[in-house]
Enzyme design. Structure first.
Site, PDB file in Angstrom:
ATOM      1  CE  LYS A  16     -20.386  23.614 -30.248  1.00 48.83           C
ATOM      2  NZ  LYS A  16     -20.654  22.520 -31.065  1.00 48.83           N
ATOM      3  NE  ARG A  73     -16.359  18.395 -37.383  1.00 48.87           N
ATOM      4  CZ  ARG A  73     -17.004  19.126 -38.138  1.00 48.87           C
ATOM      5  NH1 ARG A  73     -17.584  19.143 -39.348  1.00 48.87           N
ATOM      6  NH2 ARG A  73     -17.792  20.225 -37.764  1.00 48.87           N
ATOM      7  NE  ARG A  93     -16.477  24.448 -40.182  1.00 48.54           N
ATOM      8  CZ  ARG A  93     -16.680  24.472 -38.873  1.00 48.54           C
ATOM      9  NH1 ARG A  93     -17.606  25.144 -38.273  1.00 48.54           N
ATOM     10  NH2 ARG A  93     -16.130  23.101 -38.176  1.00 48.54           N
ATOM     11  NE  ARG A 152     -14.792  19.994 -30.515  1.00 52.17           N
ATOM     12  CZ  ARG A 152     -15.516  21.064 -31.098  1.00 52.17           C
ATOM     13  NH1 ARG A 152     -15.336  22.387 -30.501  1.00 52.17           N
ATOM     14  NH2 ARG A 152     -16.067  20.859 -32.076  1.00 52.17           N
ATOM     15  NE  ARG A 177     -21.077  24.131 -39.953  1.00 55.44           N
ATOM     16  CZ  ARG A 177     -21.010  23.864 -38.286  1.00 55.44           C
ATOM     17  NH1 ARG A 177     -21.778  24.616 -37.641  1.00 55.44           N
ATOM     18  NH2 ARG A 177     -19.863  23.010 -38.000  1.00 55.44           N
TER      19      ARG A 177
HETATM   20  P1  AMP Z   1     -16.023  23.559 -34.467  1.00 62.19           P
HETATM   21  O1  AMP Z   1     -16.018  24.990 -35.080  1.00 62.19           O
HETATM   22  O2  AMP Z   1     -16.255  23.921 -32.768  1.00 62.19           O
HETATM   23  O3  AMP Z   1     -16.766  22.681 -34.960  1.00 62.19           O
HETATM   24  O4  AMP Z   1     -14.543  23.098 -34.167  1.00 62.19           O
HETATM   25  C1  AMP Z   1     -13.860  22.846 -35.619  1.00 62.19           C
HETATM   26  C2  AMP Z   1     -12.809  21.902 -35.350  1.00 62.19           C
HETATM   27  O5  AMP Z   1     -11.566  22.604 -34.661  1.00 62.19           O
HETATM   28  C3  AMP Z   1     -12.845  20.892 -34.518  1.00 62.19           C
HETATM   29  O6  AMP Z   1     -13.245  19.543 -35.305  1.00 62.19           O
HETATM   30  C4  AMP Z   1     -11.475  20.422 -33.687  1.00 62.19           C
HETATM   31  O7  AMP Z   1     -10.647  19.743 -34.551  1.00 62.19           O
HETATM   32  C5  AMP Z   1     -10.927  21.694 -33.587  1.00 62.19           C
HETATM   33  N1  AMP Z   1     -11.552  22.327 -32.171  1.00 62.19           N
HETATM   34  C6  AMP Z   1     -12.172  23.286 -31.900  1.00 62.19           C
HETATM   35  N2  AMP Z   1     -12.376  23.405 -30.525  1.00 62.19           N
HETATM   36  C7  AMP Z   1     -11.569  22.530 -30.117  1.00 62.19           C
HETATM   37  C8  AMP Z   1     -11.455  22.027 -28.705  1.00 62.19           C
HETATM   38  N3  AMP Z   1     -11.874  22.629 -27.524  1.00 62.19           N
HETATM   39  N4  AMP Z   1     -10.377  21.253 -28.468  1.00 62.19           N
HETATM   40  C9  AMP Z   1      -9.884  20.547 -29.585  1.00 62.19           C
HETATM   41  N5  AMP Z   1     -10.036  20.910 -30.849  1.00 62.19           N
HETATM   42  C10 AMP Z   1     -11.068  21.763 -31.087  1.00 62.19           C
END
Ligand code: AMP
Length: 190
Positions: A14, A146, A134, A89, A128
């Site tokens: 993404k 996740r 990260r 999400r 990654r």
């Molecule tokens: P990402 O970078 O999109 O993989 O997000 C990393 C982490 O941020 C996720 O595993 C969640 O813990 C949190 N997170 C990101 N976006 C959301 C969302 N829309 N709702 C809830 N938690 C989020």
């Protein structure tokens, strides 16, 4: 306005595709994961709260995430459109986003979903994790959590947009440029 939801499990690509889409379509990119990470880096109250969930591979609570997202949308009043990356999400987030956009006289144009199978995701996330540092990409247990959270809580968002006739699935395996071209074909289709 062109308002895209870029959907897919962690590691689907993404972020990579968003960067290319904002260049081409001049949209405002809102990645909730990136915003949380910036808050963690800045040591804000929101960052401290978000970190306690992110470190476990859990979702940050809806009311916190929705409030933050609404603030970001409101900051970009003159945007030509948005790419929502990593949001919504949950079904509650999807409904809140519809309400927010409708108050502004606009709506989601389409959901573009990058489809990648689980084994490939796990491989990509571990790579990654090494490259980006990260922490949530470095531990196989957190990665699995996740993916489980995605299947349980995020998959219903697909049904939400399918019900509105806005869901488009795209094969997320292959060359970055080929995947980008498939996304653009969907966006440009009249
Ligand atoms: P990402 O970078 O999109 O993989 O997000 C990393 C982490 O941020 C996720 O595993 C969640 O813990 C949190 N997170 C990101 N976006 C959301 C969302 N829309 N709702 C809830 N938690 C989020």
């Amino acid at each position: 306005m062109l308002n895209l939801v870029l959907f897919g499990p962690p590691g689907a690509g993404k972020g990579t595709q968003s960067a290319k889409l904002i260049d081409k379509y001049h949209l405002v990119h809102l990645s909730t994961g990136d915003i949380f990470r910036a808050n963690i880096k800045g040591g804000t109250e929101l960052g401290v709260l978000a970190k306690s969930y992110i470190d476990k591979g859990q979702l940050v609570p809806d009311e916190v995430t929705i409030g933050m997202l609404a603030d970001e949308v409101n900051k970009s009043a003159d945007a030509k459109g948005f790419i929502f990356d990593g949001f919504p999400r949950t079904s509650a987030q999807a409904q809140a986003l519809d309400n927010l956009l409708s108050e502004k006289g606009t709506a989601i144009s389409m959901m573009l979903a990058l489809e990648v199978e689980e084994e490939e995701l796990k491989k990509r996330l571990l790579i990654r994790g090494k490259d980006s540092g990260r922490p949530d990409d470095q531990d196989p247990t957190i990665i699995q959590n996740r993916i489980n959270v995605y299947n349980a809580e995020t998959m219903p968002v697909k049904t939400f947009y399918e019900g509105q006739g806005k869901y488009h699935g795209i094969n997320g395996i292959g060359e970055i440029e080929d995947i980008f071209n498939s996304l653009c074909e969907h966006i440009d289709r009249p």
